[in-house]
Scaffold this active site. Structure first.
Site, mmCIF file in Angstrom:
data_model
loop_
_atom_site.group_PDB
_atom_site.id
_atom_site.type_symbol
_atom_site.label_atom_id
_atom_site.label_comp_id
_atom_site.label_asym_id
_atom_site.label_seq_id
_atom_site.Cartn_x
_atom_site.Cartn_y
_atom_site.Cartn_z
ATOM 1 N N GLY A 1 -0.315 -37.359 10.419
ATOM 2 C CA GLY A 1 0.849 -38.121 10.856
ATOM 3 C C GLY A 1 0.533 -39.184 11.881
ATOM 4 O O GLY A 1 1.425 -39.851 12.389
ATOM 5 N N SER B 1 -4.955 -43.241 7.652
ATOM 6 C CA SER B 1 -5.193 -44.031 6.433
ATOM 7 C C SER B 1 -4.967 -45.514 6.698
ATOM 8 O O SER B 1 -5.763 -46.362 6.277
ATOM 9 C CB SER B 1 -4.296 -43.548 5.283
ATOM 10 O OG SER B 1 -2.932 -43.685 5.611
ATOM 11 N N ASP C 1 3.175 -48.310 8.724
ATOM 12 C CA ASP C 1 1.916 -47.845 9.318
ATOM 13 C C ASP C 1 0.905 -48.985 9.416
ATOM 14 O O ASP C 1 0.225 -49.153 10.433
ATOM 15 C CB ASP C 1 1.275 -46.745 8.452
ATOM 16 C CG ASP C 1 2.022 -45.432 8.538
ATOM 17 O OD1 ASP C 1 3.237 -45.450 8.793
ATOM 18 O OD2 ASP C 1 1.383 -44.380 8.332
HETATM 19 N N1 LIG Z 1 -12.399 -40.850 9.183
HETATM 20 C C1 LIG Z 1 -12.099 -41.139 7.917
HETATM 21 N N2 LIG Z 1 -13.068 -41.402 7.012
HETATM 22 C C2 LIG Z 1 -12.759 -41.705 5.755
HETATM 23 N N3 LIG Z 1 -11.512 -41.745 5.254
HETATM 24 C C3 LIG Z 1 -10.518 -41.491 6.095
HETATM 25 C C4 LIG Z 1 -10.743 -41.173 7.466
HETATM 26 N N4 LIG Z 1 -9.562 -40.966 8.061
HETATM 27 C C5 LIG Z 1 -8.637 -41.125 7.098
HETATM 28 N N5 LIG Z 1 -9.186 -41.435 5.931
HETATM 29 C C6 LIG Z 1 -8.479 -41.634 4.662
HETATM 30 O O1 LIG Z 1 -7.088 -41.437 4.900
HETATM 31 C C7 LIG Z 1 -6.608 -40.279 4.195
HETATM 32 C C8 LIG Z 1 -5.515 -39.582 4.986
HETATM 33 O O2 LIG Z 1 -4.350 -40.376 4.881
HETATM 34 P P1 LIG Z 1 -2.872 -39.795 4.891
HETATM 35 O O3 LIG Z 1 -1.932 -40.928 4.693
HETATM 36 O O4 LIG Z 1 -2.763 -38.633 3.984
HETATM 37 O O5 LIG Z 1 -2.740 -39.236 6.372
HETATM 38 P P2 LIG Z 1 -2.564 -40.016 7.740
HETATM 39 O O6 LIG Z 1 -2.584 -41.478 7.481
HETATM 40 O O7 LIG Z 1 -3.555 -39.478 8.699
HETATM 41 O O8 LIG Z 1 -1.130 -39.525 8.198
HETATM 42 P P3 LIG Z 1 0.321 -40.263 8.001
HETATM 43 O O9 LIG Z 1 0.212 -41.173 6.820
HETATM 44 O O10 LIG Z 1 1.264 -39.147 7.802
HETATM 45 O O11 LIG Z 1 0.511 -40.974 9.297
HETATM 46 C C9 LIG Z 1 -7.851 -39.440 3.976
HETATM 47 O O12 LIG Z 1 -7.686 -38.596 2.849
HETATM 48 C C10 LIG Z 1 -8.901 -40.530 3.724
HETATM 49 O O13 LIG Z 1 -8.799 -41.063 2.427
HETATM 50 C C1 LIG Z 2 6.111 -41.054 5.249
HETATM 51 C C2 LIG Z 2 5.830 -42.506 5.576
HETATM 52 O O1 LIG Z 2 7.075 -43.139 5.907
HETATM 53 C C3 LIG Z 2 4.945 -42.648 6.822
HETATM 54 C C4 LIG Z 2 3.597 -41.978 6.756
HETATM 55 O O2 LIG Z 2 2.907 -42.186 7.977
HETATM 56 C C5 LIG Z 2 5.217 -43.172 4.366
HETATM 57 C C6 LIG Z 2 5.185 -44.688 4.445
HETATM 58 O O3 LIG Z 2 5.949 -45.273 5.214
HETATM 59 O O4 LIG Z 2 4.389 -45.281 3.674
HETATM 60 MG MG LIG Z 3 -1.230 -42.368 6.032
#
Ligand SMILES: Nc1ncnc2c1ncn2[C@@H]1O[C@H](COP(=O)(O)OP(=O)(O)OP(=O)(O)O)[C@@H](O)[C@H]1O
Ligand SMILES: C[C@@](O)(CCO)CC(=O)[O-]
Ligand SMILES: [Mg+2]
Length: 328
Positions: free
Chosen positions: A115, A119, A163
């Protein structure tokens, strides 16, 4: 060789609803992902030691997509690599260099899938590092837009610009559909609780979409989140931190109704509330990962440290620096 970095973020208000055109306010925080791009003779090699797949190096050429030799299910590997793959596709497109090859190294302080926008930070930093390495300098709006295309592709056409715009620009931003603006924010006393888990953003977004299609009241819940955000923006402009906290509490309740909270996220939110923090909510896609609370006193931080299921609790500050080149 170019290294670029970009920050993670917390949502003050509006995740999920932002995917359906409601406004959202994410804030960049001082945890960053760094991506180093080094041009090579065709193909792509990625080193991502912070990936929860226990760290791996992948080598494959553009066509054959050889599977990396690691002990993890294909779907997990593909999901894990999707953001970097798509970011490199954006770099090749932006630089008009379809055959450019890269060694990519990723180092990140942002927990994955929790969260905090790992990504988006990886996508923005990879696009900046890769294009600079090819001698192309993109305006930040274009980096944000291309990083959004990365998220949208990997999340199967279900992503917002929130994001990626936040990570690219830094600071607090407001995103509503295609309208993305930096906004003023007071320094907010963020406290983050992390349960050590992760959620699958694509799957959680799809779950909310299904609920919204199935029940009018779920669609109303999404709109109610939009109302909370609009009130939140006013509170932010007035620097009324008490009101911001109350609205964060309300926002969490609505996200919970949409099924994206979890037992540990709820426990951490309640620990923060019981510690008399100003407000607390899950942040990002949910399912597991982090909550964000507001508290100037040490109480919430201490309460979270003693909450079963909370693996780590820390303070975070608004980071006004978005994507930036570290070394060139
Ligand atoms: N340190 C890293 N090295 C390589 N890939 C990464 C790394 N950190 C994140 N990623 C990529 O981002 C993905 C995670 O993204 P995801 O959108 O699921 O979660 P988040 O961005 O951390 O949380 P949210 O979108 O809820 O804020 C991982 O599966 C990978 O593909
Ligand atoms: C859940 C969401 O609203 C945020 C993820 O960090 C998805 C997006 O905005 O792409
Ligand atoms: Mg994400």
């Amino acid at each position: 060789m170019v290294t670029a970095s970009a920050p993670g973020k917390v949502y003050l208000f509006g995740e999920h609803a932002v995917v359906y055109g409601e406004p959202a306010v994410p804030c960049a925080i001082g945890l960053r992902a760094s991506v180093t791009a080094h041009e090579r003779e065709g193909g792509l090699r990625i080193r991502a030691d912070d990936l929860s797949l226990s760290g791996f190096t992948v080598e494959y050429d553009g066509d054959s997509n050889n599977r990396p030799d690691i002990d993890a299910p294909d779907s997990l590997v593909e999901a894990a690599m999707g953001y970097v793959d798509e970011a490199v596709a954006q770099v090749r497109d932006a630089a008009d260099a379809p055959d450019a090859g890269f060694d990519i190294t990723i180092e990140s302080e942002i927990p994955l899938g929790a969260g905090l926008g790992s990504s988006a930070a990886v996508a923005a930093a990879a696009i900046e590092a890769g294009t600079r390495e090819l001698g192309v300098e993109l305006p930040s709006e274009e980096i944000a837009e291309r990083a959004y295309q990365v998220e949208n592709t990997v999340q199967n056409g279900q992503a917002s610009r929130a994001d990626t715009f936040c990570s690219t620009m830094g600071g607090a931003v407001r995103v509503e559909g295609e309208d993305c603006q930096p906004i003023d924010s007071p320094d907010l006393p963020f406290v983050i609780g992390y349960d050590g888990g992760a959620g699958d953003t694509g799957a959680l977004v799809a779950g909310v979409r299904d609920l919204r299609d199935q029940y009018d009241f779920a669609a109303d819940t999404v709109e109610a989140i939009g109302d909370v955000v609009r009130r939140g923006e006013r509170a932010l402009a007035a620097e009324n931190v008490t009101e911001i906290g109350k609205l964060m509490d309300f926002n969490h309740g609505l996200l919970s109704a949409l099924g994206v909270s979890s037992r540990t996220l709820d426990s951490m939110v309640w620990a923060a509330r019981n510690a008399d923090g100003l407000g607390a909510k899950l942040t990002g896609a949910g399912g597991g990962g982090c909550i964000v609370a507001l508290d100037e006193t040490p109480e919430t931080l201490t309460a979270l440290e003693y909450t079963p299921g909370c693996e780590e609790a820390f303070r975070a500050e608004l980071d006004t620096d978005g994507v930036r080149v570290e070394t060139e």
